[in-house]
Scaffold this motif. Structure first.
Motif, PDB file in Angstrom:
ATOM      1  N   ARG A   1       0.827  -1.209   0.000  1.00  0.00           N
ATOM      2  CA  ARG A   1       0.000   0.000   0.000  1.00  0.00           C
ATOM      3  C   ARG A   1       0.863   1.262   0.000  1.00  0.00           C
ATOM      4  O   ARG A   1       0.588   2.209  -0.727  1.00  0.00           O
ATOM      5  CB  ARG A   1      -0.939  -0.012   1.208  1.00  0.00           C
ATOM      6  CG  ARG A   1      -1.921   1.142   1.217  1.00  0.00           C
ATOM      7  CD  ARG A   1      -2.943   1.034   2.335  1.00  0.00           C
ATOM      8  NE  ARG A   1      -2.303   1.050   3.638  1.00  0.00           N
ATOM      9  CZ  ARG A   1      -2.394   0.063   4.522  1.00  0.00           C
ATOM     10  NH1 ARG A   1      -3.101  -1.018   4.238  1.00  0.00           N
ATOM     11  NH2 ARG A   1      -1.798   0.157   5.693  1.00  0.00           N
ATOM     12  N   ASN A   2       1.929   1.279   0.806  1.00  0.00           N
ATOM     13  CA  ASN A   2       2.808   2.445   0.855  1.00  0.00           C
ATOM     14  C   ASN A   2       3.467   2.701  -0.496  1.00  0.00           C
ATOM     15  O   ASN A   2       3.566   3.844  -0.945  1.00  0.00           O
ATOM     16  CB  ASN A   2       3.893   2.264   1.925  1.00  0.00           C
ATOM     17  CG  ASN A   2       3.333   2.374   3.323  1.00  0.00           C
ATOM     18  OD1 ASN A   2       2.215   2.844   3.533  1.00  0.00           O
ATOM     19  ND2 ASN A   2       4.097   1.928   4.293  1.00  0.00           N
TER      20      ASN A   2
ATOM     21  N   ARG B   1       7.959   8.011  -0.201  1.00  0.00           N
ATOM     22  CA  ARG B   1       7.378   7.425  -1.419  1.00  0.00           C
ATOM     23  C   ARG B   1       7.705   5.955  -1.572  1.00  0.00           C
ATOM     24  O   ARG B   1       7.477   5.384  -2.627  1.00  0.00           O
ATOM     25  CB  ARG B   1       7.873   8.187  -2.641  1.00  0.00           C
ATOM     26  CG  ARG B   1       7.372   9.603  -2.676  1.00  0.00           C
ATOM     27  CD  ARG B   1       7.714  10.228  -3.976  1.00  0.00           C
ATOM     28  NE  ARG B   1       7.314  11.616  -3.986  1.00  0.00           N
ATOM     29  CZ  ARG B   1       7.387  12.393  -5.039  1.00  0.00           C
ATOM     30  NH1 ARG B   1       7.851  11.913  -6.168  1.00  0.00           N
ATOM     31  NH2 ARG B   1       7.011  13.638  -4.985  1.00  0.00           N
TER      32      ARG B   1
ATOM     33  N   ARG C   1       1.376   6.474  -7.136  1.00  0.00           N
ATOM     34  CA  ARG C   1       0.110   6.470  -7.893  1.00  0.00           C
ATOM     35  C   ARG C   1       0.111   7.470  -9.039  1.00  0.00           C
ATOM     36  O   ARG C   1      -0.413   7.181 -10.112  1.00  0.00           O
ATOM     37  CB  ARG C   1      -1.084   6.665  -6.971  1.00  0.00           C
ATOM     38  CG  ARG C   1      -1.150   7.975  -6.254  1.00  0.00           C
ATOM     39  CD  ARG C   1      -2.361   8.034  -5.310  1.00  0.00           C
ATOM     40  NE  ARG C   1      -2.390   9.265  -4.546  1.00  0.00           N
ATOM     41  CZ  ARG C   1      -1.860   9.427  -3.354  1.00  0.00           C
ATOM     42  NH1 ARG C   1      -1.225   8.426  -2.793  1.00  0.00           N
ATOM     43  NH2 ARG C   1      -1.942  10.575  -2.729  1.00  0.00           N
TER      44      ARG C   1
ATOM     45  N   ARG D   1       2.395   1.782  -3.499  1.00  0.00           N
ATOM     46  CA  ARG D   1       1.405   2.194  -4.496  1.00  0.00           C
ATOM     47  C   ARG D   1       0.897   3.609  -4.239  1.00  0.00           C
ATOM     48  O   ARG D   1       0.653   4.358  -5.184  1.00  0.00           O
ATOM     49  CB  ARG D   1       0.264   1.184  -4.544  1.00  0.00           C
ATOM     50  CG  ARG D   1       0.734  -0.130  -5.141  1.00  0.00           C
ATOM     51  CD  ARG D   1      -0.331  -1.174  -5.210  1.00  0.00           C
ATOM     52  NE  ARG D   1       0.237  -2.421  -5.742  1.00  0.00           N
ATOM     53  CZ  ARG D   1      -0.403  -3.571  -5.769  1.00  0.00           C
ATOM     54  NH1 ARG D   1      -1.638  -3.657  -5.288  1.00  0.00           N
ATOM     55  NH2 ARG D   1       0.173  -4.647  -6.254  1.00  0.00           N
ATOM     56  N   ARG D   2       0.755   3.984  -2.973  1.00  0.00           N
ATOM     57  CA  ARG D   2       0.358   5.365  -2.670  1.00  0.00           C
ATOM     58  C   ARG D   2       1.436   6.346  -3.103  1.00  0.00           C
ATOM     59  O   ARG D   2       1.146   7.404  -3.637  1.00  0.00           O
ATOM     60  CB  ARG D   2       0.109   5.524  -1.169  1.00  0.00           C
ATOM     61  CG  ARG D   2      -1.268   5.148  -0.745  1.00  0.00           C
ATOM     62  CD  ARG D   2      -1.480   5.497   0.709  1.00  0.00           C
ATOM     63  NE  ARG D   2      -2.749   4.984   1.166  1.00  0.00           N
ATOM     64  CZ  ARG D   2      -3.052   4.795   2.430  1.00  0.00           C
ATOM     65  NH1 ARG D   2      -2.177   5.089   3.377  1.00  0.00           N
ATOM     66  NH2 ARG D   2      -4.226   4.327   2.762  1.00  0.00           N
TER      67      ARG D   2
END
Length: 194
Positions: free
Chosen positions: A92-93, A159, A99, A95-96
């Motif tokens: 999740r980190n 990121r 993005r 992909r966030r």
């Protein structure tokens, strides 16, 4: 984190975190991109895309392999106060943090279809395959050494950058059963633990 422990993310999980979104962006961009005839025509576009797919997969697979290898060889044992990040959190980190880059890559692949149909999408899909192959290579190293490789979360940055980038000074290692991801970064099957 308590008593000086560090947050650790699995190296292979971070490597393969971008594979699925890149793959689907590439597949959709190639599928939609084959509709317009483009400047070169569909046949040339698809052939160029197939060549780009192979080149991208090879380049991504072999990029920084020596750096990964040297960091893996010098990996220190994780401390008992280190906190192992869950696979889902690491994914999740990443992909966030990426993005907007993924959206930009999808738009560029789609836009390039008006010149060379499907080529941009197949390039993205090839990069995704390269990430999966690199993660599989890391998984083979982990199985051979009977140790999972981890990187400090603060070295990845906000990121969730590359786990072999310049800020990364060293890896940590744990036993093969630590964490919730199998060697190579895939989901650990529950029957594998029994």
């Amino acid at each position: 984190m308590v008593r000086g422990g560090q947050g650790l993310a699995r190296v292979a999980v971070v490597v393969r975190a971008g594979a699925a979104p890149l793959w689907w962006c590439g597949v959709f961009a190639a599928g939609i991109g084959v509709l317009p005839p483009g400047v070169t025509g569909r046949r040339i576009g698809v052939m160029a895309g197939a060549a780009l797919f192979i080149v991208a997969a090879a380049v991504v697979t072999y990029t920084r392999r020596k750096r990964y290898g040297s960091l893996a060889r010098s990996a220190a044992r994780a401390g008992k106060h280190d906190v192992l990040q869950d696979r889902a959190v690491s994914v999740r980190n990443w992909r966030r943090g990426h993005r907007w880059w993924l959206l930009l890559a999808f738009a560029a692949a789609l836009g390039s279809s008006f010149a060379v149909p499907a080529a941009g999408g197949l390039l993205l899909a090839g990069a995704a395959v390269g990430l999966w192959l690199k993660a599989a290579w890391l998984g083979r190293r982990e199985r051979a050494g009977q140790a999972l490789l981890w990187v400090r979360v603060d070295w990845l940055g906000r990121r969730a950058g590359a786990p072999a980038g310049k800020p990364v000074k060293a890896y940590r290692s744990t036993g093969i059963a630590a964490g919730d991801a199998a060697p190579g970064g895939s989901r650990r099957r529950t029957d594998a633990l029994v």
